[in-house]
Design a protein around this motif. Structure first.
Motif, mmCIF file in Angstrom:
data_model
loop_
_atom_site.group_PDB
_atom_site.id
_atom_site.type_symbol
_atom_site.label_atom_id
_atom_site.label_comp_id
_atom_site.label_asym_id
_atom_site.label_seq_id
_atom_site.Cartn_x
_atom_site.Cartn_y
_atom_site.Cartn_z
ATOM 1 N N GLU A 182 1.017 -1.133 -0.562
ATOM 2 C CA GLU A 182 0.142 0.247 0.132
ATOM 3 C C GLU A 182 0.982 0.839 0.335
ATOM 4 N N LEU A 183 0.752 2.448 -0.980
ATOM 5 C CA LEU A 183 1.446 2.748 -1.241
ATOM 6 C C LEU A 183 0.008 4.912 -0.904
ATOM 7 N N GLY A 184 1.195 5.472 0.103
ATOM 8 C CA GLY A 184 0.005 6.822 0.632
ATOM 9 C C GLY A 184 1.240 7.787 0.341
ATOM 10 N N ALA A 185 0.853 8.639 0.206
ATOM 11 C CA ALA A 185 1.065 10.013 -0.286
ATOM 12 C C ALA A 185 0.702 11.372 0.162
ATOM 13 N N ARG A 186 1.706 11.598 1.449
ATOM 14 C CA ARG A 186 1.299 13.264 1.848
ATOM 15 C C ARG A 186 1.396 14.487 0.935
ATOM 16 N N ASN A 187 2.557 13.861 -0.418
ATOM 17 C CA ASN A 187 2.913 14.868 -0.598
ATOM 18 C C ASN A 187 3.908 14.318 -2.712
ATOM 19 N N ALA A 188 3.852 15.338 -3.206
ATOM 20 C CA ALA A 188 4.239 15.043 -4.311
ATOM 21 C C ALA A 188 5.287 14.305 -4.523
ATOM 22 N N GLY A 189 5.857 13.313 -5.071
ATOM 23 C CA GLY A 189 7.092 12.681 -5.103
ATOM 24 C C GLY A 189 7.619 11.713 -4.227
ATOM 25 N N HIS A 190 6.415 11.135 -3.217
ATOM 26 C CA HIS A 190 6.522 10.375 -2.426
ATOM 27 C C HIS A 190 6.411 8.907 -2.553
ATOM 28 N N ILE A 191 5.481 8.706 -3.613
ATOM 29 C CA ILE A 191 4.728 7.191 -4.240
ATOM 30 C C ILE A 191 6.118 6.956 -4.838
ATOM 31 N N HIS B 165 9.243 8.397 -4.968
ATOM 32 C CA HIS B 165 10.170 8.030 -3.923
ATOM 33 C C HIS B 165 9.879 5.894 -3.481
ATOM 34 N N LEU B 166 8.793 5.602 -3.206
ATOM 35 C CA LEU B 166 8.239 4.267 -2.735
ATOM 36 C C LEU B 166 8.404 3.042 -3.938
ATOM 37 N N THR B 167 8.132 4.003 -5.075
ATOM 38 C CA THR B 167 8.352 2.458 -6.118
ATOM 39 C C THR B 167 10.024 2.628 -6.245
ATOM 40 N N ARG B 168 10.713 3.432 -5.796
ATOM 41 C CA ARG B 168 12.579 3.154 -6.001
ATOM 42 C C ARG B 168 12.836 1.970 -5.310
ATOM 43 N N VAL B 169 12.199 2.305 -4.111
ATOM 44 C CA VAL B 169 12.786 0.939 -2.707
ATOM 45 C C VAL B 169 12.214 -0.182 -3.695
ATOM 46 N N ALA B 170 11.162 0.080 -3.811
ATOM 47 C CA ALA B 170 9.826 -1.882 -4.584
ATOM 48 C C ALA B 170 10.011 -1.671 -5.953
ATOM 49 N N ALA C 286 0.433 13.364 -8.415
ATOM 50 C CA ALA C 286 1.188 12.003 -7.282
ATOM 51 C C ALA C 286 0.755 10.773 -7.509
ATOM 52 N N LYS C 287 -0.580 10.248 -7.537
ATOM 53 C CA LYS C 287 -0.853 8.984 -7.372
ATOM 54 C C LYS C 287 -0.752 8.695 -8.290
ATOM 55 N N GLY C 288 -0.839 9.523 -9.827
ATOM 56 C CA GLY C 288 0.190 8.561 -11.163
ATOM 57 C C GLY C 288 1.534 8.829 -11.057
ATOM 58 N N GLU C 289 2.631 8.711 -9.789
ATOM 59 C CA GLU C 289 3.916 8.217 -9.906
ATOM 60 C C GLU C 289 3.817 6.811 -9.854
ATOM 61 N N LEU C 290 2.501 5.432 -9.459
ATOM 62 C CA LEU C 290 2.207 4.757 -9.267
ATOM 63 C C LEU C 290 2.260 3.889 -10.881
ATOM 64 N N VAL C 291 1.307 3.913 -11.603
ATOM 65 C CA VAL C 291 1.924 4.248 -13.155
ATOM 66 C C VAL C 291 3.377 4.249 -14.178
ATOM 67 N N GLU C 292 3.684 5.815 -13.593
ATOM 68 C CA GLU C 292 4.890 6.014 -14.190
ATOM 69 C C GLU C 292 6.150 4.729 -14.124
ATOM 70 N N ALA C 293 5.644 4.349 -12.481
ATOM 71 C CA ALA C 293 6.952 3.786 -12.746
ATOM 72 C C ALA C 293 6.739 2.263 -12.751
ATOM 73 N N LEU C 294 6.052 1.609 -13.655
ATOM 74 C CA LEU C 294 5.928 0.357 -13.825
ATOM 75 C C LEU C 294 6.220 0.248 -15.539
ATOM 76 N N PRO C 295 7.383 -0.712 -15.629
ATOM 77 C CA PRO C 295 8.001 -1.342 -16.310
ATOM 78 C C PRO C 295 7.208 -2.066 -17.422
#
Length: 536
Positions: free
Chosen positions: A161-170, A172-177, A204-213
């Motif tokens: 589960e990925l939370g975001a309290r500001n731009a860039g948070h998600i 960052h989390l997607t770089r970890v895993a 901000a939420k869309g950072e998740l789909v941007e991280a997908l291969p």
């Protein structure tokens, strides 16, 4: 966690061994930030917080079985000394995840429903392989790496589960895993005061789909335009879920029973199967569809998906927990968090479950709404004041906008009802939107304990620039105040303890109570009081 010697941990974190730490000593996990959770083989991460400094518990952690302490200063224990313990823990989690190529990482985000969807999806993935999932709402820069570090060589699915309290948070989390599958539920107005508008939240939420291969899958809500627009931000394949006719995985023939539980036909390209949810509230359908769509992409048969969804019980506490007391009083404890979207869903569930029974609600003002706080909290009051309640308790020192909205809804309903026929006694004015002034003239609570502190809320709405009205957030009924009985009591309570005590005295067998508010309000204590101390 995969076993790692301290020398390797020091290398990953750019740390130095200290306190007679044995470089050959092996950490097997778990990695913890609470010394009380230490087990033999643990690594204790010392984090300095506002009130407590984990370094003060280093010796206690090692005495309980920790191999060493990840610390930012020397401690009286074997340690790996680093510049920043959270950053070091993040680097360690990144390295562990990279060492698990057979593990499929699934990331999930949205303004509401993340935890319920994560719980459902983890149940589904467990059918096909060992699964590690976020515990509760450990979805930030500390909880996220802690979850990743639970993974071992046998882990096949990591549901995060990925939370975001500001731009860039998600991001960052997607770089970890790095995720292979990304699920986006919705875009509401969680943390509107921070982001400034729904479009910024969507970015901000869309950072998740941007991280997908490119070989990954974006699982998107076809019913939410801001989520649907994210299809253009990813090179991954897109799978749609929702109630829309064109959704790949969709719900058909949705019905809701007398307990507020939904049933529907789960339709996929490979077939259909019936689902009968044990989760409360029609909004759970969307959560179930999101989990089903991700599971479908993993190859689970539709019959298996439907079976697991139908058997799933709530896993995470204080989220639509429905408990029947021996006297027939039903308590809906949805006190973990709140926003306009989830408030509307909760009152919908109350309406479905209560039927013609007397209904009560305990709420608190929503938080983190920025410039729209007063308007949106008045909208919350109108929603609650128009919900057919016998009694409404608004808790906390910041209750005025909610109370004003509730009073307005009650008065509007009374005026709409017209003059009282001759010979019929009018309802007392004290019951028609009156407030029990349990507050001293200058706002000091009478007999109140420490007032709730600031905290997180998760809110919704519409508008091109995030400028929301109560109607946009809560619907026309919130503004009209329709359907409320004339005798609705609108009461203010200084804190949860007062609300629990006063409401307990008002309840009769068969009544239904909704408890819903932002986490910082501590309204779970109201539910505990009504259930005789059962905090579930």
């Amino acid at each position: 966690m995969i076993p790692l010697p301290l020398a390797r941990i020091a290398e990953i974190t750019s740390g130095a061994l200290a306190g007679m730490a044995d470089p050959r000593a092996v950490v097997r996990g778990p990695v913890v930030t609470d010394s009380r959770a230490v087990e033999p083989g643990s690594l204790f991460v010392a984090i300095k917080g506002e009130r407590v400094d984990g370094h003060d518990f280093a010796a206690q952690a090692v005495a309980a079985g920790a191999v060493a302490v990840l610390a930012s200063r020397p401690v009286d224990a074997p340690a790996v000394i680093v510049g920043d313990t959270v950053a070091a823990m993040t680097a360690l989690a990144t390295a562990v995840c990279a060492a698990l190529p057979a593990t499929t990482v699934i990331g999930l985000t949205g303004s509401a429903g993340k935890t319920t969807t994560k719980d459902l999806l983890a149940r589904l993935t467990a059918r096909i392989g060992p699964t590690v999932a976020t515990t509760g709402s450990f979805n930030n820069e500390i909880g996220h790496p802690l979850t990743v570090l639970k993974s071992g060589e046998d882990t096949r699915y990591l549901v995060l589960e990925l939370g975001a309290r500001n731009a860039g948070h998600i991001a960052h989390l997607t770089r970890v895993a790095p995720p292979t599958i990304g699920v986006v539920l919705n875009v509401g107005t969680a943390h509107l005061g921070v982001f400034g508008g729904k479009e910024e939240i969507a970015r901000a939420k869309g950072e998740l789909v941007e991280a997908l291969p490119a070989e990954g899958v974006a699982v998107l809500n076809a019913d939410d335009p801001l989520v649907a627009a994210m299809a253009g931000r990813t090179g991954a394949r897109v799978t749609w879920y929702g109630r829309a006719e064109g959704a790949t995985v969709r719900a058909e023939n949705v019905t809701v029973d007398e307990r507020g539980r939904a049933s529907f036909t789960l339709r996929t390209p490979s077939g259909a199967a019936p689902v009968g949810l044990r989760l409360y509230g029609e909004h759970a359908v969307e959560n179930a569809l999101a989990a089903a769509a991700a599971a479908y992409e993993l190859g689970l048969p539709v019959a298996t998906i439907a079976e697991e969804l139908s058997e799933a019980e709530p896993r995470s506490r204080w989220r639509m927990e429905v408990t029947d007391r021996a006297d027939g009083v039903t308590v809906i404890n949805d006190a973990y968090n709140a926003n306009p979207d989830s408030m509307r869903a909760a009152f919908g569930a109350l309406d479905a479950l209560a039927g013609d029974r007397r209904r009560f609600a305990v709420v608190a003002a929503l938080r983190e709404l920025g410039d729209e706080s007063v308007a949106l909290n008045e909208g919350l009051g109108r929603l609650a004041g128009g919900a057919g309640l016998t009694g409404l308790f608004v808790v906390g020192p910041d209750a005025d906008p909610v109370l004003a909205g509730a009073r307005a809804a009650v008065r509007a309903a009374r005026e709409a009802a017209g003059p009282v026929p001759a010979g019929v006694p009018a309802a007392p004015l004290a019951h028609a939107g009156a407030v029990s002034h349990a507050v001293a003239p200058h706002g000091a609570p009478h007999g109140a304990g420490e007032p709730p502190g600031g905290g997180a809320g998760e809110p919704p709405g519409t508008g091109t620039a995030g400028r929301l009205s109560p109607v946009a957030a809560f619907g026309e009924d919130a503004a009209a105040g329709g359907g409320v009985p004339v005798a609705t009591q609108v009461l203010h309570a200084a804190d949860a303890a007062q609300a629990g005590a006063e409401l307990s005295a008002m309840l009769a067998p068969g009544d239904v109570v909704l408890v819903k508010g932002p986490r910082a309000a501590g309204l779970e204590r109201v539910a505990a009081a009504l259930l005789g101390g059962d905090r579930r």
